[in-house]
Design an enzyme around this catalytic site. Structure first.
Site, mmCIF file in Angstrom:
data_model
loop_
_atom_site.group_PDB
_atom_site.id
_atom_site.type_symbol
_atom_site.label_atom_id
_atom_site.label_comp_id
_atom_site.label_asym_id
_atom_site.label_seq_id
_atom_site.Cartn_x
_atom_site.Cartn_y
_atom_site.Cartn_z
ATOM 1 N N SER A 127 8.771 2.733 4.936
ATOM 2 C CA SER A 127 7.368 3.128 4.815
ATOM 3 C C SER A 127 6.712 3.094 6.180
ATOM 4 C CB SER A 127 6.683 2.124 3.880
ATOM 5 O OG SER A 127 5.297 2.135 4.074
ATOM 6 N N TYR A 152 3.963 -6.353 1.423
ATOM 7 C CA TYR A 152 4.719 -5.125 1.118
ATOM 8 C C TYR A 152 5.290 -4.536 2.409
ATOM 9 C CZ TYR A 152 5.415 -0.106 0.573
ATOM 10 O OH TYR A 152 5.945 1.152 0.638
ATOM 11 N N LYS A 156 9.334 -4.088 4.057
ATOM 12 C CA LYS A 156 9.954 -2.875 4.613
ATOM 13 C C LYS A 156 10.434 -3.128 6.049
ATOM 14 C CE LYS A 156 9.471 -0.365 0.942
ATOM 15 N NZ LYS A 156 10.649 0.032 0.145
HETATM 16 C C1 UD1 Z 1 0.814 2.355 1.517
HETATM 17 C C2 UD1 Z 1 1.747 2.838 2.625
HETATM 18 C C3 UD1 Z 1 2.572 3.997 2.114
HETATM 19 C C4 UD1 Z 1 3.276 3.635 0.805
HETATM 20 C C5 UD1 Z 1 2.227 3.193 -0.206
HETATM 21 C C6 UD1 Z 1 2.866 2.723 -1.487
HETATM 22 C C7 UD1 Z 1 0.396 2.411 4.618
HETATM 23 C C8 UD1 Z 1 -0.279 3.000 5.784
HETATM 24 N N1 UD1 Z 1 0.962 3.285 3.773
HETATM 25 O O1 UD1 Z 1 -0.079 3.379 1.267
HETATM 26 O O2 UD1 Z 1 3.555 4.323 3.095
HETATM 27 O O3 UD1 Z 1 3.951 4.771 0.322
HETATM 28 O O4 UD1 Z 1 1.514 2.077 0.332
HETATM 29 O O5 UD1 Z 1 1.891 2.234 -2.377
HETATM 30 O O6 UD1 Z 1 0.471 1.214 4.462
HETATM 31 N N2 UD1 Z 1 -8.109 3.946 -1.417
HETATM 32 C C9 UD1 Z 1 -9.433 3.972 -1.827
HETATM 33 N N3 UD1 Z 1 -9.690 3.795 -3.149
HETATM 34 C C10 UD1 Z 1 -8.707 3.594 -4.077
HETATM 35 C C11 UD1 Z 1 -7.367 3.572 -3.655
HETATM 36 C C12 UD1 Z 1 -7.100 3.748 -2.298
HETATM 37 O O7 UD1 Z 1 -10.344 4.131 -1.026
HETATM 38 O O8 UD1 Z 1 -9.029 3.416 -5.276
HETATM 39 C C13 UD1 Z 1 -7.826 4.164 0.000
HETATM 40 C C14 UD1 Z 1 -7.075 3.006 0.644
HETATM 41 O O9 UD1 Z 1 -7.950 2.038 1.135
HETATM 42 C C15 UD1 Z 1 -6.305 3.758 1.746
HETATM 43 C C16 UD1 Z 1 -6.068 5.163 1.164
HETATM 44 O O10 UD1 Z 1 -6.989 5.290 0.087
HETATM 45 O O11 UD1 Z 1 -7.125 3.895 2.864
HETATM 46 C C17 UD1 Z 1 -4.675 5.336 0.620
HETATM 47 O O12 UD1 Z 1 -4.360 4.231 -0.231
HETATM 48 P P1 UD1 Z 1 -3.073 4.219 -1.166
HETATM 49 O O13 UD1 Z 1 -2.940 5.523 -1.844
HETATM 50 O O14 UD1 Z 1 -3.127 2.992 -1.982
HETATM 51 O O15 UD1 Z 1 -1.873 4.156 -0.150
HETATM 52 P P2 UD1 Z 1 -1.632 3.128 1.086
HETATM 53 O O16 UD1 Z 1 -1.911 1.756 0.675
HETATM 54 O O17 UD1 Z 1 -2.283 3.688 2.297
#
Ligand code: UD1
Length: 341
Positions: A127, A152, A156
């Site tokens: 990841s 997490y 990785k």
């Molecule tokens: C992380 C990993 C990614 C992995 C994934 C698996 C990083 C940079 N990336 O993704 O490689 O595949 O975990 O779960 O660590 N968000 C909101 N509201 C929500 C949900 C999310 O604002 O309800 C925002 C989060 O704060 C983030 C973005 O959306 O900034 C993406 O979040 P999410 O889809 O959960 O993925 P990551 O945690 O970035």
């Protein structure tokens, strides 16, 4: 005769889409999955898309003896793609031991199988979270890794280190780690997509879930970050692009006739998209307006990250083909189909 590939976590989100691509590219697939975070019905969904149902074993990879028994039965495996792992950043912050136990033990057990049964090709689901908070963007594979922002991410980082050492000891078992950015979207057919068996925390299922009325509102975690609109930036990539990259990576390692050092490759689109921009893309393709609430930053999140894609292009001859609107459109079609069922 078809070449046999074992896919761990093959009923999960990225695993199941990769299984579809592998089958369509002529491989025979054997899925190992505990169904802890996925559902058996994805086997029928795979069949609906490909016309074939892969062989399936329900097994927790942490149970070494059960794993061993499968590989005593299944012979002539040419490769393993290892997806099986827990993946929620915020859950890992609350339950770090769950993540270390599951993600690390399963990796050690499956590598033991690779060595004992002389399985020549191994692909690991890593990841981009291994990079931590990086200021120099886009990130390249040789960018030094920063502190992991969550357990997490640490699993990785440790996973890659274990494979690095394993590769040195067993150079004939060729290993590649794929650092994915943010896989989203669903298969074009609308027959399969993300079906988490726990309440999803990732952005796109929260967006589509809000639009369809499962959630009251979409919380945007953090609006004061030093980014162009204050929300976090990620490199979203369509799940079928990721799936096709796995098949390309598998072929790349299979074509290497000699021992190969552990290879690490980013899988991203190269485009940084903010959370607010992702919401706007969804609203454009769906014609829906989301109820949005601003919330404090989520623990464990990095602020901004997107990929340098030159290595995936040169080594795998692969680049992402689908854009953010394709991702949102397919995710939305899938969400609506899923709720109808
Ligand atoms: C992380 C990993 C990614 C992995 C994934 C698996 C990083 C940079 N990336 O993704 O490689 O595949 O975990 O779960 O660590 N968000 C909101 N509201 C929500 C949900 C999310 O604002 O309800 C925002 C989060 O704060 C983030 C973005 O959306 O900034 C993406 O979040 P999410 O889809 O959960 O993925 P990551 O945690 O970035």
């Amino acid at each position: 005769m078809k070449q046999k590939i074992v896919v761990t976590g093959g009923t999960g989100y990225i695993g199941s889409h990769t299984v579809i691509d592998l089958i369509q590219q002529g491989f025979e697939v054997i899925i190992l999955d505990s169904l802890a975070r996925s559902e058996k019905k994805s086997l029928c969904q795979i069949e609906a898309v490909t016309g074939q149902q892969p062989t399936f074993y329900k097994v927790d990879l942490c149970h070494k003896s059960k794993l061993e028994a499968i590989f005593e039965t299944e012979k002539n495996i040419v490769g393993i793609i290892h997806f099986a792992a827990y993946k929620y950043v915020d859950e890992s912050v609350k339950e770090p031991l769950l993540y270390f136990e599951n993600n690390i033990s399963s990796l050690i057990n499956i590598l033991d199988i690779v060595a004992k049964h002389q399985i020549p090709n191994f692909v690991f689901s890593s990841s981009c979270s291994v990079y931590g908070n990086i200021t120099s963007l886009p990130v390249k594979e040789d960018t030094p890794l920063n502190k992991a922002e969550s357990p997490y991410a640490r699993t990785k980082q440790i996973g890659e280190m274990i494979i690095e050492d394993f590769s040195k000891a067993y150079p004939n078992n060729k290993c590649i780690s794929l650092r994915y950015f943010n896989p989203v979207g669903a298969h074009e057919s609308g027959l399969i997509g993300e079906s988490p068996s726990v309440v999803p925390n990732n952005l796109v299922p929260r967006i589509t879930g809000t639009a369809i009325g499962i959630f009251d509102e979409l919380k945007i975690f953090g609006t004061d970050f030093p980014t162009r609109d204050g929300s976090c930036i990620r490199d979203y990539i369509h799940v079928m692009d990721i799936a096709e990259a796995h098949t390309a990576a598998l072929r790349m390692v299979m074509q290497q006739n000699e021992a190969m050092p552990h290879e690490i490759i980013n899988l991203g689109s190269g485009n940084g998209v903010s959370v607010k921009e992702a919401v706007a893309a969804f609203e454009k393709v769906s014609g829906k307006t989301l109820k949005v609430a601003y919330a404090p930053p989520r623990e464990g999140d990095v602020i901004s990250i997107y990929s340098d894609c030159s290595k995936s292009k040169s080594k795998l001859n692969w680049t992402a083909k689908r854009n953010i609107e394709d991702m949102m459109r397919t995710a939305w079609i899938w969400e609506q189909n899923r709720q109808k069922k």
